[in-house]
Motif scaffolding. Structure first.
Motif, PDB file in Angstrom:
ATOM      1  N   ILE A  29      33.929  62.017  22.671  1.00  0.00           N
ATOM      2  CA  ILE A  29      32.695  61.679  23.369  1.00  0.00           C
ATOM      3  C   ILE A  29      32.846  62.227  24.780  1.00  0.00           C
ATOM      4  O   ILE A  29      33.738  61.805  25.528  1.00  0.00           O
ATOM      5  CB  ILE A  29      32.448  60.166  23.380  1.00  0.00           C
ATOM      6  N   GLU A  70      27.440  56.942  15.822  1.00  0.00           N
ATOM      7  CA  GLU A  70      27.273  57.917  16.902  1.00  0.00           C
ATOM      8  C   GLU A  70      26.069  57.612  17.790  1.00  0.00           C
ATOM      9  O   GLU A  70      26.183  57.485  19.009  1.00  0.00           O
ATOM     10  CB  GLU A  70      27.119  59.321  16.312  1.00  0.00           C
ATOM     11  N   LEU A  96      28.635  63.462  21.589  1.00  0.00           N
ATOM     12  CA  LEU A  96      29.780  63.357  20.688  1.00  0.00           C
ATOM     13  C   LEU A  96      29.971  64.680  19.973  1.00  0.00           C
ATOM     14  O   LEU A  96      29.032  65.204  19.341  1.00  0.00           O
ATOM     15  CB  LEU A  96      29.564  62.229  19.674  1.00  0.00           C
TER      16      LEU A  96
END
Length: 278
Positions: free
Chosen positions: A42, A98, A275
């Motif tokens: 990330i 996510e 991400l």
């Protein structure tokens, strides 16, 4: 911020349920094998003040078997193209989490980053940057936490956090003096009473009636300077109303103690965090 509180846990759980739908991530189910493992990071895609690490931890810990490493913590300044969290695990678990993780981190880091910009502009003065109750319903606790990550301070968390007499209270009650008298009769001895003033005449009346905090609402820097001289340390002075990055420094230099800024919570732009599979 205590993520252990049931209210906050329920908010995070419900947020994921909203994104999950009924059947979950049917795209990943369609195109990714169940046992596929991936490595990820990330990353900050711009310079920012970080907020939301504990939320990412909560989702990874409660809803996945993903192994991860944290490289930066809340309140840290993170440079562009820097990894915030990295790790590895099942691809389907990662893709399920996510968007919800990024949504929270982008939004809260945006508030922290904006707050930091205001704090930086007034650092040579005595003024402190405070938030307001202009927050997104049900996200107030998180948004106010983000303000503190950016170096700001929290005003009232809720209506029972303090007495703040505003223009509509004054109009309904029949004047500043009457409103302050009633507030003093009602409030516990340890509660400060704040009153909103639009004019210097209202400031004078508030002082005579014994207000603890005087909010100068939508006054120009010149009017604020006059009000500061008039108050002469007899009350805490707060400036509020249409405060922006262009005006906050001149307001602070006028000598106020507190500057409350609604736009740091209701109008901050989310920062760019992504991400990436590595």
């Amino acid at each position: 911020m205590q993520l252990q509180t049931r209210t906050l846990q329920k908010l995070l759980d419900d947020s994921l349920k909203e994104d999950y739908g009924i059947k979950g991530d049917i795209t990943s189910d369609a195109v990714i094998n169940s046992g596929t493992q991936v490595k990820f990071a990330i990353n900050a895609r711009q310079n920012l003040v970080l907020c939301g690490i504990q939320i990412a931890q909560y989702y990874f810990n409660e809803y996945s078997s993903i192994k991860y490493q944290i490289h930066h913590t809340d309140s840290e300044i993170v440079q562009k193209n820097t990894a915030i969290i990295s790790g590895s695990g099942l691809a389907k678990e990662l893709l399920l989490l996510e968007r919800i993780i990024l949504n929270y981190m982008q939004h809260l880091s945006g508030i922290a980053t904006t707050t930091s910009s205001y704090v930086e502009l007034v650092k040579e003065t005595k003024a402190k940057i405070f938030d307001t109750r202009k927050t997104t319903p049900m996200l107030r606790q998180l948004q106010k936490y983000a303000v503190t990550c950016g170096g700001g301070y929290n005003h009232r968390l809720s209506l029972d956090s303090g007495i703040l007499i505003k223009d509509n209270h004054i109009a309904i009650c029949g004047g500043i003096t009457k409103a302050l008298q009633r507030a003093k009769q009602y409030s516990p001895h340890y509660t400060r009473i704040e009153i909103e003033c639009d004019t210097l005449e209202q400031v004078k009346e508030s002082l005579l009636s014994g207000a603890d905090i005087i909010m100068l609402d939508n006054m120009s820097p010149e009017q604020i300077h006059e009000a500061v001289k008039l108050i002469d340390n007899r009350a805490i002075i707060e400036a509020s109303g249409n405060v922006s990055l262009n005006t906050v420094k001149s307001i602070a230099e006028a000598g106020v103690d507190v500057i409350s800024v609604g736009r740091i919570t209701h109008s901050s732009t989310s920062v760019d965090i992504g991400l990436d599979i590595i």
